[in-house]
Design a protein around this motif. Structure first.
Motif, mmCIF file in Angstrom:
data_model
loop_
_atom_site.group_PDB
_atom_site.id
_atom_site.type_symbol
_atom_site.label_atom_id
_atom_site.label_comp_id
_atom_site.label_asym_id
_atom_site.label_seq_id
_atom_site.Cartn_x
_atom_site.Cartn_y
_atom_site.Cartn_z
ATOM 1 N N VAL A 140 116.296 10.086 24.916
ATOM 2 C CA VAL A 140 115.472 9.405 23.920
ATOM 3 C C VAL A 140 114.010 9.608 24.305
ATOM 4 O O VAL A 140 113.654 9.510 25.469
ATOM 5 C CB VAL A 140 115.773 7.881 23.937
ATOM 6 C CG1 VAL A 140 115.074 7.203 22.778
ATOM 7 C CG2 VAL A 140 117.259 7.621 23.886
ATOM 8 N N ASP A 141 113.193 9.905 23.316
ATOM 9 C CA ASP A 141 111.762 10.086 23.572
ATOM 10 C C ASP A 141 111.036 8.769 23.275
ATOM 11 O O ASP A 141 110.915 8.377 22.121
ATOM 12 C CB ASP A 141 111.236 11.206 22.666
ATOM 13 C CG ASP A 141 109.754 11.493 22.906
ATOM 14 O OD1 ASP A 141 109.150 10.831 23.775
ATOM 15 O OD2 ASP A 141 109.206 12.380 22.234
ATOM 16 N N VAL A 142 110.605 8.098 24.331
ATOM 17 C CA VAL A 142 109.858 6.839 24.113
ATOM 18 C C VAL A 142 108.369 7.038 24.349
ATOM 19 O O VAL A 142 107.655 6.106 24.687
ATOM 20 C CB VAL A 142 110.387 5.676 24.989
ATOM 21 C CG1 VAL A 142 111.783 5.279 24.560
ATOM 22 C CG2 VAL A 142 110.338 6.022 26.470
ATOM 23 N N GLY A 143 107.898 8.292 24.191
ATOM 24 C CA GLY A 143 106.456 8.499 24.281
ATOM 25 C C GLY A 143 105.997 9.687 25.094
ATOM 26 O O GLY A 143 104.816 9.960 25.179
ATOM 27 N N MET A 144 106.949 10.427 25.690
ATOM 28 C CA MET A 144 106.552 11.610 26.442
ATOM 29 C C MET A 144 106.089 12.715 25.492
ATOM 30 O O MET A 144 105.274 13.562 25.850
ATOM 31 C CB MET A 144 107.751 12.091 27.294
ATOM 32 C CG MET A 144 107.524 13.384 28.057
ATOM 33 S SD MET A 144 106.410 13.183 29.472
ATOM 34 C CE MET A 144 106.218 14.901 29.975
ATOM 35 N N GLY A 145 106.662 12.749 24.296
ATOM 36 C CA GLY A 145 106.306 13.821 23.370
ATOM 37 C C GLY A 145 106.912 15.138 23.799
ATOM 38 O O GLY A 145 106.312 16.208 23.620
ATOM 39 N N ARG A 146 108.073 15.066 24.421
ATOM 40 C CA ARG A 146 108.741 16.297 24.858
ATOM 41 C C ARG A 146 110.156 16.212 24.306
ATOM 42 O O ARG A 146 110.343 15.824 23.164
ATOM 43 C CB ARG A 146 108.678 16.360 26.396
ATOM 44 C CG ARG A 146 108.723 17.752 26.958
ATOM 45 C CD ARG A 146 108.322 17.807 28.433
ATOM 46 N NE ARG A 146 109.312 17.246 29.335
ATOM 47 C CZ ARG A 146 109.206 17.247 30.672
ATOM 48 N NH1 ARG A 146 108.153 17.803 31.234
ATOM 49 N NH2 ARG A 146 110.121 16.727 31.432
ATOM 50 N N LEU A 147 111.178 16.521 25.099
ATOM 51 C CA LEU A 147 112.552 16.489 24.609
ATOM 52 C C LEU A 147 112.999 15.080 24.238
ATOM 53 O O LEU A 147 112.569 14.109 24.839
ATOM 54 C CB LEU A 147 113.505 16.979 25.711
ATOM 55 C CG LEU A 147 113.685 18.461 25.921
ATOM 56 C CD1 LEU A 147 114.764 18.676 26.972
ATOM 57 C CD2 LEU A 147 114.066 19.159 24.637
ATOM 58 N N GLY A 148 113.931 14.993 23.311
ATOM 59 C CA GLY A 148 114.573 13.706 23.044
ATOM 60 C C GLY A 148 114.543 13.302 21.588
ATOM 61 O O GLY A 148 113.666 13.733 20.837
ATOM 62 N N ILE A 149 115.504 12.451 21.214
ATOM 63 C CA ILE A 149 115.546 11.940 19.847
ATOM 64 C C ILE A 149 114.681 10.680 19.767
ATOM 65 O O ILE A 149 114.315 10.100 20.792
ATOM 66 C CB ILE A 149 117.001 11.600 19.432
ATOM 67 C CG1 ILE A 149 117.583 10.486 20.321
ATOM 68 C CG2 ILE A 149 117.891 12.844 19.529
ATOM 69 C CD1 ILE A 149 118.910 9.954 19.846
ATOM 70 N N GLN A 150 114.356 10.275 18.571
ATOM 71 C CA GLN A 150 113.560 9.052 18.378
ATOM 72 C C GLN A 150 114.463 7.826 18.570
ATOM 73 O O GLN A 150 115.655 7.882 18.241
ATOM 74 C CB GLN A 150 112.951 9.043 16.978
ATOM 75 C CG GLN A 150 111.936 10.151 16.757
ATOM 76 C CD GLN A 150 110.837 10.176 17.814
ATOM 77 O OE1 GLN A 150 110.170 9.180 18.076
ATOM 78 N NE2 GLN A 150 110.667 11.326 18.466
#
Ligand SMILES: *Cc1c(COP(=O)(O)O)cnc(C)c1O
Length: 396
Positions: A140-150
């Motif tokens: 999950v992308d919690v703010g890195m702005g890289r891999l992951g779903i919202q």
């Protein structure tokens, strides 16, 4: 002469330059990290990118000896290499895979990080055909702005994975962008909160155990509340603080014992006595201002000792610092030893590491280069022959 993971040098493969890997320091770092977070928190040893230049399979084996049972790699092929070298335990593929890697993931029992519906479907299909089950960790992308779903997509993914016959969700992860900046504490705290909220939602929906993890070295050292079920240290395993500046600059929350694992050494091949006014190396960017003694070292930018270090870096000889003078060449570097006690041809030169009471750290070299210790370690480690030293060998 890159990447030879063995200790036996023959005269035919002998190089002046070598990277030494201190196995005891590596193992101590792992144990200190485990101790810091406590035995209820798992420690994933991040050995991607050839263990930051320290040698992936060798480091994984040595870490397994002291209790590491979860390893983090970037790509599937690295996981395959670990399995082929006989490494057991769980191997998490942090970048995930592509359809070409379905078979390898299943056949070698790797655990990919997932963030794509088509990939999840395809992997489950392959697992079903092979009569087994794929384990995955959802990112999950919690703010890195890289891999992951919202975070808002999490329910959809969990329902999908639950419906698939040959897949089980065994982990949930995220990653921090700014956990190495103490000023950004507020940001990190918010990101942790939104990740924990997602974890809670998942745990409400799913019956089996799920390992949640978000902390890299910066996060686990600076923010104990980020430990969750597992931490993912990379740079700290290899003996460095992610946010360190050289010479012991103060950190907000310092205080754990880490020892650098890598040293980079060469030796003196020639010593010359020069009068004042002599130019040194290409471009004559250094002119002797006095009667000088200059040592020639058989190391240069082809070995990762970058040209940017020209007239800037220092090396250790006989436990004393000697400045690099003139340009670093492809395979040669000159240092000024005028102020040092007598130096002989053949004397050991430490480019990175300790000698006597003196030390040059990867943080210091990184400052000379305008980069971070991570890149220095990858660079030196990948371009030079590595030698692994255990306690006996260090004393001997
Ligand atoms: C590389 C990496 C780590 C390790 O980071 P360090 O700063 O070296 O501790 C942790 N998590 C992920 C997802 C990574 O890619």
């Amino acid at each position: 002469m890159a990447n030879m993971e063995k200790n036996s040098l023959t005269m035919e493969t002998f190089s002046f330059n070598r990277v030494e890997i201190d196995i005891v320091a590596l193992q101590n770092n792992f144990q200190n990290i485990q101790q810091k977070v406590g035995s209820r928190v798992k420690v994933m040893a991040v050995v991607k990118s050839d263990a930051y230049g320290h040698g992936m399979t060798a480091c994984a084996r040595e870490l397994y000896q002291v209790g590491a049972r979860t390893f983090g790699v970037a790509e599937v092929w690295e996981g395959v290499a670990l399995r082929r070298a006989g490494v057991r335990g769980e191997i998490i593929v942090l970048l995930g895979g592509t359809p070409e890697t379905y078979d390898a993931i299943i056949d070698h029992n790797l655990t990919p990080v997932v963030y794509d519906i088509d990939f999840i479907n395809g992997l489950s299909h392959t697992a079903a055909v092979k009569n087994t089950e794929a384990r995955v960790h959802l990112k999950v992308d919690v703010g890195m702005g890289r891999l992951g779903i919202q975070p808002s997509q999490v329910e959809t993914y969990i329902s999908l994975i639950k419906r698939l016959p040959a897949m089980s969700l065994s982990g949930l992860l995220s990653h921090f962008p700014v956990a190495d900046e103490s000023e950004a504490f507020e940001k990190t705290r918010k990101q942790l909160a939104s990740f924990k909220e997602v974890v809670a939602r998942l745990k409400a929906k799913k019956d089996g155990p799920v390992v949640s993890h978000i902390a890299n070295s910066a996060a686990f050292i600076n923010f104990p509340e980020t430990h969750l079920d597992m931490i993912r240290p990379g740079i700290s395993l290899y003996g460095y603080f992610p946010d360190a500046s050289p010479k012991g600059a103060k950190r907000a929350v310092p205080s754990m014992d880490l020892q650098p694992v890598m040293s980079f050494k060469t030796r003196v091949v020639q010593i010359k006595e020069l009068e004042a006014g002599c130019g040194i190396s290409y471009g004559h960017t250094f002119i002797t201002s006095r009667k000088s003694r200059i040592a020639v070292l058989p190391v240069g930018y082809a070995d990762g000792y970058q040209r940017k270090l020209s007239n800037r870096a220092e090396v250790l000889i006989n436990g004393r610092r000697a400045p690099v003078c003139g340009r670093v060449c492809m395979n040669a570097t000159m240092v000024d030893i005028t102020d040092l006690p007598p130096v002989d041809v053949g004397d050991e030169v430490v480019l990175l590491g300790r000698q006597g009471g003196a030390e040059i750290s990867a943080d210091e070299i990184a400052q000379w280069l305008g980069t971070i210790s991570y890149e220095v370690l990858c660079l030196f480690g990948s371009l030079n022959e590595r030698v692994y030293l255990s306690n006996d060998q260090k004393m001997g």
